[in-house]
Design a protein around this motif. Structure first.
Motif, PDB file in Angstrom:
ATOM      1  N   LYS A 256     -22.567 -50.078 -17.417  1.00  0.00           N
ATOM      2  CA  LYS A 256     -23.900 -50.649 -17.236  1.00  0.00           C
ATOM      3  C   LYS A 256     -23.912 -52.141 -17.571  1.00  0.00           C
ATOM      4  CE  LYS A 256     -25.624 -46.793 -15.873  1.00  0.00           C
ATOM      5  NZ  LYS A 256     -26.755 -46.102 -16.470  1.00  0.00           N
ATOM      6  N   GLY A 257     -23.113 -52.546 -18.549  1.00  0.00           N
ATOM      7  CA  GLY A 257     -23.015 -53.964 -18.867  1.00  0.00           C
ATOM      8  C   GLY A 257     -22.443 -54.763 -17.706  1.00  0.00           C
ATOM      9  N   ALA A 258     -21.434 -54.209 -17.032  1.00  0.00           N
ATOM     10  CA  ALA A 258     -20.847 -54.871 -15.864  1.00  0.00           C
ATOM     11  C   ALA A 258     -21.868 -54.978 -14.741  1.00  0.00           C
ATOM     12  CB  ALA A 258     -19.608 -54.110 -15.404  1.00  0.00           C
ATOM     13  N   VAL A 259     -22.614 -53.896 -14.511  1.00  0.00           N
ATOM     14  CA  VAL A 259     -23.636 -53.901 -13.460  1.00  0.00           C
ATOM     15  C   VAL A 259     -24.709 -54.940 -13.758  1.00  0.00           C
ATOM     16  CG1 VAL A 259     -25.470 -52.528 -12.382  1.00  0.00           C
ATOM     17  CG2 VAL A 259     -23.214 -51.508 -12.791  1.00  0.00           C
ATOM     18  N   ARG A 260     -25.183 -54.985 -15.004  1.00  0.00           N
ATOM     19  CA  ARG A 260     -26.204 -55.979 -15.377  1.00  0.00           C
ATOM     20  C   ARG A 260     -25.694 -57.404 -15.191  1.00  0.00           C
ATOM     21  NH1 ARG A 260     -26.888 -52.468 -19.802  1.00  0.00           N
ATOM     22  NH2 ARG A 260     -25.723 -53.913 -21.135  1.00  0.00           N
ATOM     23  N   GLU A 261     -24.450 -57.636 -15.589  1.00  0.00           N
ATOM     24  CA  GLU A 261     -23.874 -58.983 -15.501  1.00  0.00           C
ATOM     25  C   GLU A 261     -23.835 -59.471 -14.060  1.00  0.00           C
ATOM     26  OE1 GLU A 261     -21.832 -62.362 -17.376  1.00  0.00           O
ATOM     27  OE2 GLU A 261     -23.198 -60.774 -18.033  1.00  0.00           O
ATOM     28  N   VAL A 262     -23.404 -58.622 -13.140  1.00  0.00           N
ATOM     29  CA  VAL A 262     -23.355 -59.004 -11.733  1.00  0.00           C
ATOM     30  C   VAL A 262     -24.767 -59.225 -11.193  1.00  0.00           C
ATOM     31  CG1 VAL A 262     -22.702 -58.258  -9.411  1.00  0.00           C
ATOM     32  CG2 VAL A 262     -21.157 -57.827 -11.334  1.00  0.00           C
ATOM     33  N   SER A 263     -25.667 -58.292 -11.505  1.00  0.00           N
ATOM     34  CA  SER A 263     -27.040 -58.372 -10.996  1.00  0.00           C
ATOM     35  C   SER A 263     -27.744 -59.648 -11.437  1.00  0.00           C
ATOM     36  CB  SER A 263     -27.831 -57.148 -11.461  1.00  0.00           C
ATOM     37  OG  SER A 263     -29.148 -57.168 -10.965  1.00  0.00           O
ATOM     38  N   GLU A 264     -27.508 -60.064 -12.675  1.00  0.00           N
ATOM     39  CA  GLU A 264     -28.190 -61.242 -13.223  1.00  0.00           C
ATOM     40  C   GLU A 264     -27.680 -62.562 -12.651  1.00  0.00           C
ATOM     41  OE1 GLU A 264     -27.575 -60.759 -17.374  1.00  0.00           O
ATOM     42  OE2 GLU A 264     -28.971 -59.060 -17.561  1.00  0.00           O
TER      43      GLU A 264
ATOM     44  N   ASP B 245     -26.237 -61.775   0.464  1.00  0.00           N
ATOM     45  CA  ASP B 245     -27.470 -61.229   1.027  1.00  0.00           C
ATOM     46  C   ASP B 245     -27.244 -60.066   1.984  1.00  0.00           C
ATOM     47  OD1 ASP B 245     -26.502 -62.570   3.251  1.00  0.00           O
ATOM     48  OD2 ASP B 245     -27.970 -64.197   3.139  1.00  0.00           O
ATOM     49  N   ARG B 246     -25.986 -59.794   2.329  1.00  0.00           N
ATOM     50  CA  ARG B 246     -25.689 -58.604   3.142  1.00  0.00           C
ATOM     51  C   ARG B 246     -25.673 -57.340   2.290  1.00  0.00           C
ATOM     52  NH1 ARG B 246     -20.243 -59.559   6.207  1.00  0.00           N
ATOM     53  NH2 ARG B 246     -20.615 -57.342   6.656  1.00  0.00           N
ATOM     54  N   GLY B 247     -25.559 -57.493   0.989  1.00  0.00           N
ATOM     55  CA  GLY B 247     -25.488 -56.349   0.092  1.00  0.00           C
ATOM     56  C   GLY B 247     -24.073 -55.830  -0.052  1.00  0.00           C
ATOM     57  N   PHE B 248     -23.767 -55.284  -1.229  1.00  0.00           N
ATOM     58  CA  PHE B 248     -22.439 -54.712  -1.470  1.00  0.00           C
ATOM     59  C   PHE B 248     -22.531 -53.668  -2.578  1.00  0.00           C
ATOM     60  CE2 PHE B 248     -22.960 -58.305  -4.278  1.00  0.00           C
ATOM     61  CZ  PHE B 248     -22.420 -57.907  -5.479  1.00  0.00           C
ATOM     62  N   ASP B 249     -21.556 -52.765  -2.611  1.00  0.00           N
ATOM     63  CA  ASP B 249     -21.498 -51.700  -3.610  1.00  0.00           C
ATOM     64  C   ASP B 249     -20.531 -52.072  -4.721  1.00  0.00           C
ATOM     65  OD1 ASP B 249     -23.206 -50.324  -1.995  1.00  0.00           O
ATOM     66  OD2 ASP B 249     -21.740 -48.844  -1.304  1.00  0.00           O
ATOM     67  N   PHE B 250     -20.879 -51.662  -5.944  1.00  0.00           N
ATOM     68  CA  PHE B 250     -19.990 -51.866  -7.091  1.00  0.00           C
ATOM     69  C   PHE B 250     -20.376 -50.877  -8.181  1.00  0.00           C
ATOM     70  CE2 PHE B 250     -18.962 -54.471 -11.031  1.00  0.00           C
ATOM     71  CZ  PHE B 250     -17.594 -54.272 -10.949  1.00  0.00           C
ATOM     72  N   LEU B 251     -19.425 -50.071  -8.614  1.00  0.00           N
ATOM     73  CA  LEU B 251     -19.595 -49.117  -9.708  1.00  0.00           C
ATOM     74  C   LEU B 251     -20.763 -48.147  -9.482  1.00  0.00           C
ATOM     75  CD1 LEU B 251     -18.935 -51.458 -12.785  1.00  0.00           C
ATOM     76  CD2 LEU B 251     -17.320 -49.965 -11.579  1.00  0.00           C
ATOM     77  N   GLY B 252     -20.933 -47.732  -8.235  1.00  0.00           N
ATOM     78  CA  GLY B 252     -21.940 -46.720  -7.930  1.00  0.00           C
ATOM     79  C   GLY B 252     -23.321 -47.260  -7.642  1.00  0.00           C
ATOM     80  N   TYR B 253     -23.486 -48.580  -7.649  1.00  0.00           N
ATOM     81  CA  TYR B 253     -24.776 -49.197  -7.375  1.00  0.00           C
ATOM     82  C   TYR B 253     -24.674 -50.090  -6.135  1.00  0.00           C
ATOM     83  CZ  TYR B 253     -26.408 -47.598 -11.927  1.00  0.00           C
ATOM     84  OH  TYR B 253     -26.787 -46.813 -12.988  1.00  0.00           O
TER      85      TYR B 253
END
Length: 344
Positions: free
Chosen positions: A130-138, A276-284
């Motif tokens: 979840k930390g990795a997901v948050r870091e990318v999202s931010e 802006d095309r979107g991509f998948d990473f770690l299930g999100y």
């Protein structure tokens, strides 16, 4: 050098006077007791004929013998057993070997921590998935381009000689290096057929996540030197770049490091393009409109529901699974819920 010995390694016998701080920590009462409690917890459900019960019954007698063997550099891992299930195959370490590997993990995690990148999120204390997901999202807003990939067959493709060289740069303890070389050069028994592995590391071993983190350290170092935005979770990583030129430079560097490590990108899990095309990473799924759940994650959930249904699970059990799945998906991240996802 004898066959099967690590590069630059001369003798399997070590005088007690040569004991270093690392092996002293591994063989200490504190570390072995922690490892013992771990093996008791993780194998408490084993069959009454399992070797863990023999280990627990005679631990008081086995512990000083184990400490003596470790300090003298005389401990030898046994062959592994290959256990084949309906859904997966597991390489099973004996309970005593698993305990020793856990003790090594406890000590080397602290020892190697200063040498490993804080961008490797799967390591304890680095933020987790979840930390990795948050870091990318931010950081999506600050970057226009993305390179996302992982290693094809990562654990199975790890080269032993390269891995041992990386270990030797951070671990200056011949006894510990000997144990690590044994771990790499494991032997697996299956129906009286013994296979000695010359490549790859063991799945389901407490030491393997740490070893997996170390093998890609050259990639972590290269990305840090380039100043790229970079997040890695085991063998999955994302590079974000503000310009196409910087993205190309990062891709070139990644390809060079992977060639040096003798690993290849997974063709089905590699995406290069605009954020802006979107991509998948770690299930999100990362989109300009926000973070949502990847389609494959939903498909796996539905496949599990179908499996429960085929097993005649009750509606209550299926509902409990769905609620827990949705709670896990939402926890720790700012999820843009809509459509199908809100039905859970």
């Amino acid at each position: 050098m004898e066959e099967g010995e690590p590069p630059g390694y001369n003798n399997h016998q070590h005088p007690a006077s040569a004991m270093t701080d690392l092996i002293a920590q591994i063989a200490s009462d504190e570390i072995l007791d922690q490892a013992y409690q771990w093996i008791c917890r993780t194998r408490c459900h084993y069959h009454y004929n399992g070797d863990v019960w023999h280990l627990r019954r005679w631990w008081g007698e086995k512990k000083p013998i184990l400490q003596q063997q470790l300090r003298a550099g005389q401990y030898r891992f046994r062959e592994l057993r290959l256990i084949q299930g309906r859904e997966r195959t597991v390489e099973w370490w004996s309970s005593l070997d698993a305990l020793v590997l856990k003790a090594i993990t406890l000590v080397l995690t602290a020892h190697l921590s200063p040498h490993l990148s804080d961008r490797c999120f799967h390591l304890a204390g680095h933020g987790g998935l979840k930390g990795a997901v948050r870091e990318v999202s931010e950081h999506l807003r600050d970057h226009k381009f993305v390179f996302r990939t992982d290693v094809k067959g990562y654990y199975a493709s790890i080269n032993h000689d390269i891995h041992f060289r990386l270990l030797s740069e951070s671990v200056q303890d011949e006894i510990v290096l000997d144990l690590l070389w044994q771990y790499l050069k494991r032997s697996v028994a299956n129906d009286c057929v013994y296979t000695s592995y010359q490549q790859g590391i063991s799945l389901g071993c407490p030491l393997s996540p740490l070893m997996g983190a170390l093998y890609l350290k050259p990639l972590d170092d290269r990305m840090a030197a380039m100043g790229c935005f970079y997040v890695r979770f085991m063998d999955d990583w994302v590079v974000l770049a503000p310009t196409r030129w910087k993205l190309r430079a990062a891709i070139k560097a990644v390809n060079e490091v992977m060639e040096e490590l003798l690993v290849v990108k997974h063709p089905d899990k590699t995406f290069i393009g605009r954020v802006d095309r979107g991509f998948d990473f770690l299930g999100y799924r990362f989109l300009p409109t926000g973070l949502t759940v990847a389609l494959k994650t939903v498909e796996r959930c539905l496949a599990k529901v179908a499996q429960l249904y085929e097993q005649c699970a009750s509606d209550q059990r299926i509902g409990t699974y769905l609620r827990r799945w949705w709670q896990w998906v939402c926890s720790g991240v700012n999820l843009a819920t809509s459509g199908i996802f809100t039905c859970f």
